[in-house]
Every structure is written in C-alpha cells, then in structure tokens.
Design an enzyme around this catalytic site. Structure first.
Site, PDB file in Angstrom:
ATOM      1  N   GLY A 117       0.795  -1.205   0.000  1.00 30.60           N
ATOM      2  CA  GLY A 117       0.000   0.000   0.000  1.00 30.60           C
ATOM      3  C   GLY A 117       0.835   1.266   0.000  1.00 30.60           C
ATOM      4  O   GLY A 117       1.998   1.270   0.415  1.00 30.60           O
ATOM      5  N   SER A 118       0.246   2.354  -0.460  1.00 28.97           N
ATOM      6  CA  SER A 118       0.889   3.661  -0.386  1.00 28.97           C
ATOM      7  C   SER A 118       0.780   4.193   1.040  1.00 28.97           C
ATOM      8  O   SER A 118       0.076   3.648   1.879  1.00 28.97           O
ATOM      9  CB  SER A 118       0.216   4.614  -1.369  1.00 28.97           C
ATOM     10  OG  SER A 118       0.356   4.157  -2.699  1.00 28.97           O
ATOM     11  N   GLY A 119       1.490   5.281   1.302  1.00 29.08           N
ATOM     12  CA  GLY A 119       1.506   5.863   2.633  1.00 29.08           C
ATOM     13  C   GLY A 119       2.705   5.445   3.453  1.00 29.08           C
ATOM     14  O   GLY A 119       2.871   5.905   4.583  1.00 29.08           O
ATOM     15  N   HIS A 120       3.555   4.569   2.893  1.00 31.88           N
ATOM     16  CA  HIS A 120       4.738   4.085   3.604  1.00 31.88           C
ATOM     17  C   HIS A 120       6.032   4.588   2.959  1.00 31.88           C
ATOM     18  O   HIS A 120       7.089   4.015   3.181  1.00 31.88           O
ATOM     19  CB  HIS A 120       4.751   2.553   3.615  1.00 31.88           C
ATOM     20  CG  HIS A 120       3.543   1.944   4.234  1.00 31.88           C
ATOM     21  ND1 HIS A 120       3.188   2.182   5.544  1.00 31.88           N
ATOM     22  CD2 HIS A 120       2.593   1.119   3.728  1.00 31.88           C
ATOM     23  CE1 HIS A 120       2.072   1.517   5.822  1.00 31.88           C
ATOM     24  NE2 HIS A 120       1.688   0.875   4.731  1.00 31.88           N
ATOM     25  N   HIS A 137      -0.150   0.410  10.026  1.00 34.81           N
ATOM     26  CA  HIS A 137      -1.437   0.909   9.534  1.00 34.81           C
ATOM     27  C   HIS A 137      -2.328   1.370  10.678  1.00 34.81           C
ATOM     28  O   HIS A 137      -3.505   1.639  10.475  1.00 34.81           O
ATOM     29  CB  HIS A 137      -2.166  -0.184   8.746  1.00 34.81           C
ATOM     30  CG  HIS A 137      -1.335  -0.797   7.672  1.00 34.81           C
ATOM     31  ND1 HIS A 137      -0.788  -2.054   7.801  1.00 34.81           N
ATOM     32  CD2 HIS A 137      -0.950  -0.328   6.471  1.00 34.81           C
ATOM     33  CE1 HIS A 137      -0.091  -2.330   6.712  1.00 34.81           C
ATOM     34  NE2 HIS A 137      -0.181  -1.305   5.886  1.00 34.81           N
ATOM     35  N   ASP A 193      -2.611  -8.496   0.696  1.00 36.78           N
ATOM     36  CA  ASP A 193      -1.432  -8.758  -0.128  1.00 36.78           C
ATOM     37  C   ASP A 193      -1.337 -10.236  -0.484  1.00 36.78           C
ATOM     38  O   ASP A 193      -1.063 -10.595  -1.637  1.00 36.78           O
ATOM     39  CB  ASP A 193      -0.173  -8.318   0.611  1.00 36.78           C
ATOM     40  CG  ASP A 193      -0.079  -6.815   0.766  1.00 36.78           C
ATOM     41  OD1 ASP A 193       0.010  -6.118  -0.243  1.00 36.78           O
ATOM     42  OD2 ASP A 193      -0.105  -6.344   1.914  1.00 36.78           O
TER      43      ASP A 193
END
Length: 333
Positions: free
Chosen positions: A54-57, A219, A110
């Site tokens: 996911g994005s945001g990392h 998360h 995932d």
C-alpha cells in the site's frame, strides 16, 4: 492535520506520476498499468524480484526498485494491497525466463492478490515463488509466527532478495535464502502520535500527548501495550528486549541493525535511539556488521520509530554488503 493535496481520491496516482518524473534514471511506469513500475535497466537472465504494498509508507515500496533491490513494484491505495492487475503487469515485464520471486508483507490483502497473480502468471508459463515477511514480534506470539505482520524488516529482506538475484541464485535458491533471512529478522516499534488519512482527514487512532504504544502496526493496528511516554533509552531497551528474546544472540554474533522513523520523528531522535541499541548489543558481545538509520518504511506522518535486527551468517552478510543503488537506498560495497 494540514496536507499538500489536490484531490484526495487521486493522491496515489499523482504521487506515482511525480515519483516516475523525479527518478527517470531508475524507474519507468508500464503503459498497461499506471500502478506498475519497473527498473529502467534490467540485467539479463536473472530471477525477477517483485515487491508491492500500500501507499503511505514512502519511500516503501517504490523507493526500493533498482540495482541490488527489486526489479519491479506494484503500488496499492493508501494502506491497501495492490490489485492483481499491476502485480501481473510487473511480473510479465521483469520475467526473463528464470522465474519471479514475490516478496511482501504478511497481510491478508497482499497474500490474496499476490496468490491470485501467481495463478495468472502460471497460466502464461511464468514460474513464481513467494516469501511473506513476518518480522513484527508484537503482532503474534512466537509459536504463531506465520500470523505476524511484515514491517520495517521489509528493507533488509528486499535487499537480500535483490542481492541474491544479482549474484545468480535460481528461483528456488532465492526463495530459500529469503526465507532464512526472514527467520533471522525481528522488528518492534513504538508509536508516539497517530497519522491522518488523506481521504478522511481524521487520525487513524487516538493517543494522548503523554502516551506511547509499544508494538503498534504501521497501519494503526493495535499494539501490545500502552503507557506513559518514556525516555529514548527506555524505549530502545523495551524494543530490544522483545527482539533479542527471540533471536538468541550469542557473544561473537554479527547483526544488521535498522532504526526506522515512522514519518515525523527527527533524525536527532533516531540517532539517540540507535546509540542505546548499539550500546546494548556491544555489551552482549554482538557486533553490528551494518547499520542503517532513517525513514525507510513510514506510516504517513505517524510519530515513533522501530528497531530491526537481522542475525547474520556469512551468506546473509554477503547479501547485506552487496552494492545497491535505488532512489531510497544507495550503498557502495
């Protein structure tokens, strides 16, 4: 929380567009899928290494595509798995006849989407193998390690995978060395403040100004315990206690250590944490073969950090020492 955004619904696509534009010497986006990114220069004949998440990392996961790391990455929405479409597109783009390794964090979404992609790849005659990263000691007890999350240990595992692929390991050998590296890697983190999701504009969780949470996921998943904010030395000791209790290090052992900031923790603070971690390991007679301090796998603007320790043998030390050059990580042997 103030953020520099246009349309929150398009933030991931605009980020990817900006990233590809910033690093054209490293990476290109596939025409078939806007969330599928691959290396500009792919050495011939090697096993492909595909990562994703996911994005945001950021800089995870896009930042780890390049020499000595992954060959391609599938990008998901914020804190969400990439769909099979970009995973399959990247798989086909990096496959050179030797197979493709999928290596990613142990999260349900995932796992489901990469497994589906492996089935679709097999229909096209592409062999794949999978290693799920499970370094987070706070997410499940040791006797249920297969349920553990992958967190900042991503970085060292991706490096092992990329190095072994560069060195000519076949698909089975590559999966085997990555599984060994995963078994020898442990991470524990602490959260000091929450992150804010662009779509909602609200904190992902609540934490009082004088509180911290040990073991919180990247998360916002619940941690092991919540308590009053402690000193940097006390936090480092607490994190290392959980890690070293499982790695069973002995005098003379070698390790790689990674201190990772979660998004809004200063480098000053991270170096203070590393100082204590290094002193503790030295007292145990354990030598730090390589150390890394910085923001490697973040959680938007979450406050806090994590410590990752990988117990090395000669093979893993060779992988950790291997040269690397990608936007988020450059190392000269």
């Amino acid at each position: 929380m103030k953020k520099l955004l246009n349309d929150p619904a398009r933030v991931v696509d605009e980020m990817v567009e900006g990233y590809v534009g910033a690093y054209p010497q490293y990476i290109r986006r596939l025409d078939s899928s806007p969330r599928a990114l691959v290396r500009q220069k792919l050495p011939p004949g090697k096993v492909g290494v595909v990562i994703g998440g996911g994005s945001g990392h950021e800089p995870g996961f896009m930042g780890y595509v390049g020499q000595g790391f992954a060959d391609g990455v599938a990008v998901g929405n914020i804190f969400a798995s990439p769909s099979p479409e970009p995973i399959v597109a990247v798989t086909e783009a990096v496959h050179q006849g030797a197979g493709v390794l999928y290596i990613y964090g142990n999260y349900a979404g995932d796992g489901m989407n990469f497994d589906m992609s492996a089935e679709l790849a097999a229909m096209s005659g592409i062999r794949t193998a999978t290693v799920r990263i499970t370094d987070d000691v706070a997410s499940a007890p040791a006797d249920q390690a297969e349920k553990r999350r992958g967190i900042a240990g991503f970085v060292l595992l991706f490096k092992v995978a990329g190095a072994a692929s560069d060195l000519g390991y076949n698909l089975e050998e590559l999966a085997q060395v990555c599984a060994k590296a995963n078994d020898r890697t442990r991470t524990m983190g602490v959260a000091l403040s929450p992150c804010t999701l662009p779509q909602t504009g609200k904190p992902a969780f609540e934490l009082a100004g004088d509180e911290m949470e040990i073991g919180l996921g990247i998360h916002g998943e619940p941690g092991m315990e919540r308590g009053k904010l402690a000193t940097a030395d006390e936090v480092a000791e607490r994190l290392l206690t959980g890690i070293l209790g499982e790695l069973e290090l002995s005098r003379g052992d070698r390790v790689a250590v990674l201190v990772n900031g979660l998004g809004s923790t200063t480098m000053m603070e991270l170096f203070v944490v590393f100082r204590k971690a290094a002193a503790t390991l030295t007292e145990l007679g354990v030598s730090i073969h390589r150390s890394y301090v910085g923001e490697f796998v973040t959680s938007m603007e979450m406050g806090g950090c994590s410590i990752t320790v990988m117990k090395l043998d000669d093979e893993l030390a060779r992988m950790i020492d291997h040269p690397a050059d990608c936007p988020a990580f450059t190392q000269i042997q």
